[in-house]
Structure formats: C-alpha cells, structure tokens
Write a protein that holds these residues in place. Structure first.
Motif, short mmCIF file in Angstrom:
data_model
loop_
_atom_site.label_atom_id
_atom_site.label_comp_id
_atom_site.label_asym_id
_atom_site.label_seq_id
_atom_site.Cartn_x
_atom_site.Cartn_y
_atom_site.Cartn_z
N ILE A 54 -0.44 -35.72 33.73
CA ILE A 54 -0.07 -36.54 34.88
C ILE A 54 -0.07 -35.72 36.17
N GLU A 55 -0.58 -34.51 36.14
CA GLU A 55 -0.40 -33.58 37.25
C GLU A 55 -0.88 -34.14 38.59
N ARG A 56 -2.09 -34.70 38.63
CA ARG A 56 -2.63 -35.17 39.91
C ARG A 56 -1.79 -36.29 40.50
N ARG A 57 -1.46 -37.28 39.68
CA ARG A 57 -0.73 -38.43 40.21
C ARG A 57 0.73 -38.08 40.49
N LEU A 58 1.30 -37.17 39.71
CA LEU A 58 2.67 -36.74 39.99
C LEU A 58 2.74 -36.04 41.34
N THR A 59 1.76 -35.19 41.63
CA THR A 59 1.74 -34.50 42.92
C THR A 59 1.64 -35.51 44.06
N GLU A 60 0.91 -36.58 43.83
CA GLU A 60 0.70 -37.62 44.85
C GLU A 60 1.98 -38.37 45.18
N ILE A 61 2.79 -38.69 44.17
CA ILE A 61 3.98 -39.53 44.39
C ILE A 61 5.27 -38.73 44.50
N ALA A 62 5.20 -37.43 44.32
CA ALA A 62 6.41 -36.60 44.31
C ALA A 62 7.34 -36.83 45.51
N PRO A 63 6.82 -36.98 46.74
CA PRO A 63 7.73 -37.17 47.88
C PRO A 63 8.56 -38.45 47.81
N HIS A 64 8.17 -39.40 46.97
CA HIS A 64 8.84 -40.69 46.91
C HIS A 64 9.66 -40.85 45.61
N LEU A 65 9.78 -39.78 44.85
CA LEU A 65 10.36 -39.87 43.51
C LEU A 65 11.71 -39.16 43.46
N ASP A 66 12.72 -39.86 42.90
CA ASP A 66 14.06 -39.29 42.80
C ASP A 66 14.32 -38.62 41.45
N LEU A 67 13.58 -39.02 40.42
CA LEU A 67 13.76 -38.40 39.11
C LEU A 67 12.53 -38.65 38.25
N LEU A 68 12.06 -37.60 37.59
CA LEU A 68 11.02 -37.73 36.58
C LEU A 68 11.68 -37.45 35.23
N ARG A 69 11.64 -38.45 34.35
CA ARG A 69 12.24 -38.30 33.02
C ARG A 69 11.12 -38.31 31.99
N VAL A 70 11.05 -37.24 31.20
CA VAL A 70 9.98 -37.08 30.21
C VAL A 70 10.55 -37.25 28.81
N SER A 71 9.82 -37.99 27.98
CA SER A 71 10.24 -38.23 26.60
C SER A 71 9.71 -37.13 25.69
N LEU A 72 10.61 -36.56 24.90
CA LEU A 72 10.26 -35.54 23.92
C LEU A 72 11.02 -35.82 22.63
N GLU A 73 10.42 -35.47 21.51
CA GLU A 73 11.04 -35.78 20.22
C GLU A 73 11.28 -34.54 19.38
N GLY A 74 11.54 -33.42 20.03
CA GLY A 74 11.78 -32.19 19.31
C GLY A 74 10.99 -31.06 19.93
N VAL A 75 10.94 -29.95 19.22
CA VAL A 75 10.27 -28.75 19.72
C VAL A 75 8.92 -28.59 19.03
N GLY A 76 7.88 -28.33 19.82
CA GLY A 76 6.57 -28.00 19.27
C GLY A 76 5.99 -29.05 18.36
N SER A 77 5.68 -28.66 17.11
CA SER A 77 4.99 -29.53 16.17
C SER A 77 5.83 -30.73 15.76
N THR A 78 7.16 -30.61 15.83
CA THR A 78 8.00 -31.78 15.51
C THR A 78 7.73 -32.90 16.49
N ASN A 79 7.72 -32.56 17.77
CA ASN A 79 7.39 -33.55 18.80
C ASN A 79 5.98 -34.08 18.62
N ASP A 80 5.02 -33.19 18.44
CA ASP A 80 3.62 -33.61 18.36
C ASP A 80 3.35 -34.48 17.14
N GLY A 81 4.09 -34.27 16.05
CA GLY A 81 3.91 -35.08 14.85
C GLY A 81 4.39 -36.50 15.03
#
Length: 288
Positions: free
Chosen positions: A87-114
């Motif tokens: 999301i790097e390009r679009r995040l950089t574009e909207i960053a000035p208008h954003l109060d919080l970016l919340r990212v979903s993760l389900e564990g560390v490393g391969s646990t999340n990826d699985g």
C-alpha cells in the motif's frame, strides 16, 4: 464512529474472514455514495469519526477521494483498517489526511502468513514502518485463534518496536470463512484466562485493548438498544448498505436498518431475525 466497509473485494482470502464468499461479490460504495452516508451520519446522528475498511480498502479506486472529503469537508477523524499489503504509494498519498492506520496481523512470521497470505507479515511491517516515517499514528488488530494465542505478547513486542500505539484483540466468531475452519476456534476457555494474566503482568509499551469475550467466563451480556433514546458507540455499514450496531451481528444478515444509496436515506426494515428483535449482545472492549 461509522465503520464503513467500502467494498467486499480483497486481495486476501484469510482463513478467519467473516465475509466468507462475499469476498467475491461486486457490491461496493461509489465515492458519492460513501460521502452521502458520511454526511448523513454526521449531520443527523452526530458521528465524529469514520473507519474505512473492506474487504481491503486500499483496492478501492476512490479511497483517496473519500478520505480527503471525510477529513477536509466533514472534519471527521479518519482511520483505515487494512492488511497493509503493498500500500506504500497510496498510503503516502493520503497520509496528510489520516489520523490512524490500523493493520491486521495474526501472529509473527509464518503464523500470520499461514492465516492471511504468504509474504503478508513482512509487507504489513513495512507499511507500519512507512506510516511511522510519514507521521501517521498506527495501531494493529489481531483475531485470537488456536494458532496464534501464544504469539500475542511476541507480536506486541514487535509492534512496539515499530512505534505502534495500540493492539486490539478480537474474539473469533464462526461466520464466513471461519465457519469452514473450526480448527481455529479456541476450545479451552481457560487459555483466555492465562492470556489475560500474561498481559496483566507484562510491561508492554503499547496499549492492548481486549474483546471481553476473550475471558474464561465470556463477556457481560450487553444487548442492543430496545426502545427509548439511546446512544451507541458505533454503526457498521456493509457494501450493500446494511447497517449493524453490534459486531456480534456482523456476518449474520441480522440487519434492522439499511442505507438506501439511491435515495440517500436510512430505512428501518424489521424482521424476526434482526439484531433488535434478537437482542444481539454488543461487543465489550476493555484495556488488558
């Protein structure tokens, strides 16, 4: 807060996603429809903030337009909940208008990826790192499952190192994709008690918010409002326009209210299975 699911479409098919087969549906808000609902909710119901989610909000072609309008024209606090994948390009574009970016993760490393997608863990961390460098406050969410309950504290440590301010822990509800993966359910409620004890004794440098269903005896039974003036903390709108007051009703088609996109109005469509008739309990969150 209005939780606005802009679209069902997503670049992931996570094992626990409550949308399930709807990830393939084309339903979505146009920019004008999203702005119409945001304006109505602010003017008529006093909403002060919006969280944009999906599906995956960053694949919505008009995300930037919606974010800018919510912040600049409506004066809303704007949050986005995302998988953080490329999301790097679009995040950089909207960053000035954003109060919080919340990212979903389900564990560390391969646990999340699985659970989510191969390569998603590193991409999520890269997005959190970029948001920090852009001056955007960050948070994270995690749905506690049998696979990752032992990785809550390790993940919290990783997130703290990236300057993440808050980790929000959700209870897994067996709807959507999760209904097809019962192995993800935590079958021993005592393990929630142990998790709570670990969180209480850990000196974590970030705030941890916990769904109170993540406890040995479950959450207090707070029901949806049934008559008389009542203020609620959140409304969730799905891509069809269905409105839900409780997270426990999301994914169950128990909607009592709908936003009619073409007419720009909210209508009441009661049924014997809606969340008011069934008095669906609300989700209770508290600090760990």
């Amino acid at each position: 807060m209005l939780y606005l699911q802009l679209l069902y479409r997503c670049n992931f098919t996570c094992l626990h996603c409550f949308h399930g087969k709807r990830l393939q549906y084309a339903d979505a808000f146009t920019a004008d429809e999203a702005v119409g609902l945001l304006t109505l909710m602010r003017d008529e119901y006093g909403t002060e903030a919006v969280t944009l989610l999906g599906g995956e909000p960053f694949v919505h072609r008009d995300l930037s337009q919606v974010v800018r309008h919510a912040k600049e024209e409506l004066g809303q606090r704007v949050e986005i909940c995302t998988n953080g994948y490329r999301i790097e390009r679009r995040l950089t574009e909207i960053a000035p208008h954003l109060d919080l970016l919340r990212v979903s993760l389900e564990g560390v490393g391969s646990t999340n990826d699985g659970i989510r997608r191969h390569g998603s863990y590193q991409s999520a961390l890269d997005s959190l790192r970029l948001a920090r460098d852009l001056g955007v406050p960050t948070g994270a969410t995690m749905t506690v499952t049998s696979r990752n309950i032992g990785e809550v504290l390790p993940l919290a440590g990783v997130l703290a190192g990236l300057g993440v301010r808050q980790l929000k822990l959700h209870h897994l509800r067996p709807v959507g994709n999760a209904a097809d993966h019962p192995e993800l359910l935590v079958t021993d409620p005592a393990s929630y008690g142990r998790l709570r004890e670990e969180l209480a004794s850990a000196e974590l440098p970030l705030e941890v918010i916990v769904d109170e269903d993540l406890s040995e005896h479950g959450a207090p039974q707070l029901c949806a409002p049934t008559g008389g003036p009542h203020e609620i903390d959140r409304i969730e709108a799905d891509p069809r326009g269905a409105l839900t007051m409780s997270c426990k009703a999301v994914g169950k088609d128990s909607h009592a209210f709908w936003y009619e996109k073409s007419a720009g109005r909210i209508v009441h469509k009661p049924s014997v299975t809606d969340e008011l008739t069934l008095a669906v309990p609300d989700v209770v969150y508290a600090r760990a």
